[in-house]
Scaffold this active site. Sequence first.
Site, PDB file in Angstrom:
ATOM      1  N   LEU A 120       0.957  -0.813  -0.140  1.00 46.47           N
ATOM      2  CA  LEU A 120      -0.691   0.086  -0.172  1.00 46.47           C
ATOM      3  C   LEU A 120       0.891   1.235  -0.114  1.00 46.47           C
ATOM      4  CD1 LEU A 120      -2.854  -1.225   3.029  1.00 46.47           C
ATOM      5  CD2 LEU A 120      -3.113  -0.784   0.308  1.00 46.47           C
ATOM      6  N   LYS A 147      15.521  -5.865   3.909  1.00 53.67           N
ATOM      7  CA  LYS A 147      15.875  -4.773   4.203  1.00 53.67           C
ATOM      8  C   LYS A 147      17.341  -4.802   5.127  1.00 53.67           C
ATOM      9  CE  LYS A 147      11.473  -4.423   6.083  1.00 53.67           C
ATOM     10  NZ  LYS A 147      10.371  -3.977   7.752  1.00 53.67           N
ATOM     11  N   GLY A 152      -1.707  -3.401  11.093  1.00 54.63           N
ATOM     12  CA  GLY A 152      -0.609  -2.895  10.583  1.00 54.63           C
ATOM     13  C   GLY A 152      -0.508  -1.662   9.575  1.00 54.63           C
TER      14      GLY A 152
END
Length: 284
Positions: A24, A74, A245
């Site tokens: 999103l 990450k 979340g």
Amino acid sequence: MVRGQPGPVLRRAGVVGSPVAHSLSPVLHRAAYAELGLRGWSYDRAEVGSGGLARHVAGLGPDWVGLSVTMPGKEEALALADVAGEEAVAVGAANTLVRGEAGWSAHNTDVHGLTAALHEAGVGRAGRAVVVGGGATARSVVVALHALGVDRLTCCVRDDLRPATRELTERIGMVTTVRLLAEGIPLGGVDVVVSTLPGGAPAPPVVGTTGRLPVVMDVSYDPWPSALGTAVLSATGGRVQVVRGTRMLLHQAVRQVELMTGRPGPTAAMDRALSRHLAAEATS
């Protein structure tokens, strides 16, 4: 330029990871650009699997100013950066890359997003917490919980706690207990529970549902309601606040917008765009 046609793209940013189709982040960043009047800015998705981030970044043109980095990239993001922010170094992972005169800088806005979302849910100072999972996102959770005052932590993992996560909890002085997921997630007497399990993962058992109950956050937001959220509500008769979340996603994206554009992130406009998108998804 022909009248009525869009102008040239002047700045580019996007989200990378795998899987990334559900992200999103484009909804949030594009809403920010519109609110800030940043014409000519674009934000897209790119599927980048494990081990592929450095090659992807090397292929970006000079119009690229930033990347949001989701799993599994990450730790790679931190490794390839020329400079890194304090929280990214502490966590050992970055979810944001920003291009500047000195090259790419790595940042971790997940910590800010988690802290802001938990404050929003009514969590002030906390003493005891549970983190479900033990990877890079879990380390961001640990740093955020430490900032909230948590000094006693239970890590629920499939087998053993990752060395980097164990080293982090020891370095910041958290008294940490490791518990297997198969033994269940303890709720009783805990201030906050944060799950970092991937979306669609089966829910572990939920135990200890009497007495004081925590706020529960599931950093995964797709599908929703999550299996864990459903299990917690069922086990407690709906007496627990379960935070999606998307709240963390909103607040970490606000900080990313600030880093990439140099402008204050328009939280309200981004929140409205997110709410509209989620409402449309729920009725489709």
